[in-house]
Write a protein that holds these residues in place. Structure first.
Motif, PDB file in Angstrom:
ATOM      1  N   LYS A  19       8.928  -1.909  -3.493  1.00 13.30           N
ATOM      2  CA  LYS A  19       8.956  -1.175  -2.223  1.00 13.30           C
ATOM      3  C   LYS A  19       7.749  -1.511  -1.353  1.00 13.30           C
ATOM      4  O   LYS A  19       7.801  -1.335  -0.139  1.00 13.30           O
ATOM      5  N   LEU A  20       6.687  -1.999  -1.962  1.00 12.40           N
ATOM      6  CA  LEU A  20       5.502  -2.388  -1.203  1.00 12.40           C
ATOM      7  C   LEU A  20       5.512  -3.874  -0.831  1.00 12.40           C
ATOM      8  O   LEU A  20       5.189  -4.246   0.285  1.00 12.40           O
ATOM      9  N   ALA A  75      13.907   2.001  -6.716  1.00 10.25           N
ATOM     10  CA  ALA A  75      13.407   0.647  -6.955  1.00 10.25           C
ATOM     11  C   ALA A  75      11.957   0.792  -7.401  1.00 10.25           C
ATOM     12  O   ALA A  75      11.299   1.792  -7.080  1.00 10.25           O
ATOM     13  N   PRO A 101       8.841  -5.315   1.831  1.00 13.68           N
ATOM     14  CA  PRO A 101       8.671  -5.128   3.286  1.00 13.68           C
ATOM     15  C   PRO A 101       7.535  -5.976   3.865  1.00 13.68           C
ATOM     16  O   PRO A 101       7.664  -6.506   4.973  1.00 13.68           O
ATOM     17  N   LEU A 120      15.910  -0.279   0.979  1.00 14.02           N
ATOM     18  CA  LEU A 120      15.116  -0.363  -0.245  1.00 14.02           C
ATOM     19  C   LEU A 120      14.285   0.898  -0.441  1.00 14.02           C
ATOM     20  O   LEU A 120      14.166   1.412  -1.551  1.00 14.02           O
ATOM     21  N   LEU A 121      13.749   1.425   0.646  1.00 17.04           N
ATOM     22  CA  LEU A 121      12.935   2.637   0.550  1.00 17.04           C
ATOM     23  C   LEU A 121      13.766   3.863   0.175  1.00 17.04           C
ATOM     24  O   LEU A 121      13.257   4.792  -0.435  1.00 17.04           O
ATOM     25  N   ALA A 174      14.777  -3.489   4.342  1.00 18.26           N
ATOM     26  CA  ALA A 174      13.555  -2.785   3.944  1.00 18.26           C
ATOM     27  C   ALA A 174      13.772  -1.275   3.934  1.00 18.26           C
ATOM     28  O   ALA A 174      13.324  -0.581   3.014  1.00 18.26           O
ATOM     29  N   LEU A 229       8.042   0.704  -7.482  1.00 17.22           N
ATOM     30  CA  LEU A 229       7.095   0.905  -6.381  1.00 17.22           C
ATOM     31  C   LEU A 229       6.547  -0.425  -5.876  1.00 17.22           C
ATOM     32  O   LEU A 229       6.418  -0.620  -4.670  1.00 17.22           O
TER      33      LEU A 229
END
Length: 122
Positions: free
Chosen positions: A102-103, A97, A106, A92-93, A89, A99
């Motif tokens: 990214k939400l 990538a 995780p 990835l942030l 996670a 959005l």
């Protein structure tokens, strides 16, 4: 013909996931037990002799039996999985990538970690 195709599909899944599980023994970061669980499950659908061999194997058998009998996951595996999911996670942030990914990822990993820690321990 359909029965043969189905049997071949289950055997293919069993072989591929067994191979991935064996590779996971030597490659850091690649899980072993989830692939072995999937291999034993799919072997039970199309290759009972492979399923019996996996359950009787001195290294692979005990975690498979614990999972089948109790749904148990060792504490060490829980810690390792949690660390790997957290690192995934965070990485990835840091990288480019979408959005939504990214939400969503995780949140999904957090749900998996909660489920995992609620499993009994061996």
């Amino acid at each position: 013909m359909l029965k043969l195709l189905t049997l071949s599909l289950w055997r293919t899944v069993a072989c591929i996931t067994l191979l991935l599980g064996v590779i996971g023994v030597v490659v850091p970061g690649l899980p072993t037990v989830p692939f072995l669980l999937l291999s034993a499950w799919s072997a039970g659908k199309g290759w009972p002799r492979l399923e019996i061999w996996l359950l009787a194997h001195p290294s692979f058998g005990p975690p498979l039996k614990r999972w089948r009998e109790q749904g148990a996951v060792p504490r060490k595996a829980k810690y390792l999985a949690t660390v790997m999911m957290t690192m995934s996670a965070l990485l990835l942030l840091l990288f480019a990538a979408p959005l939504w990914l990214k939400l969503v990822l995780p949140a999904f990993l957090c749900a998996v970690a909660i489920w995992l820690w609620r499993r009994p321990e061996a």
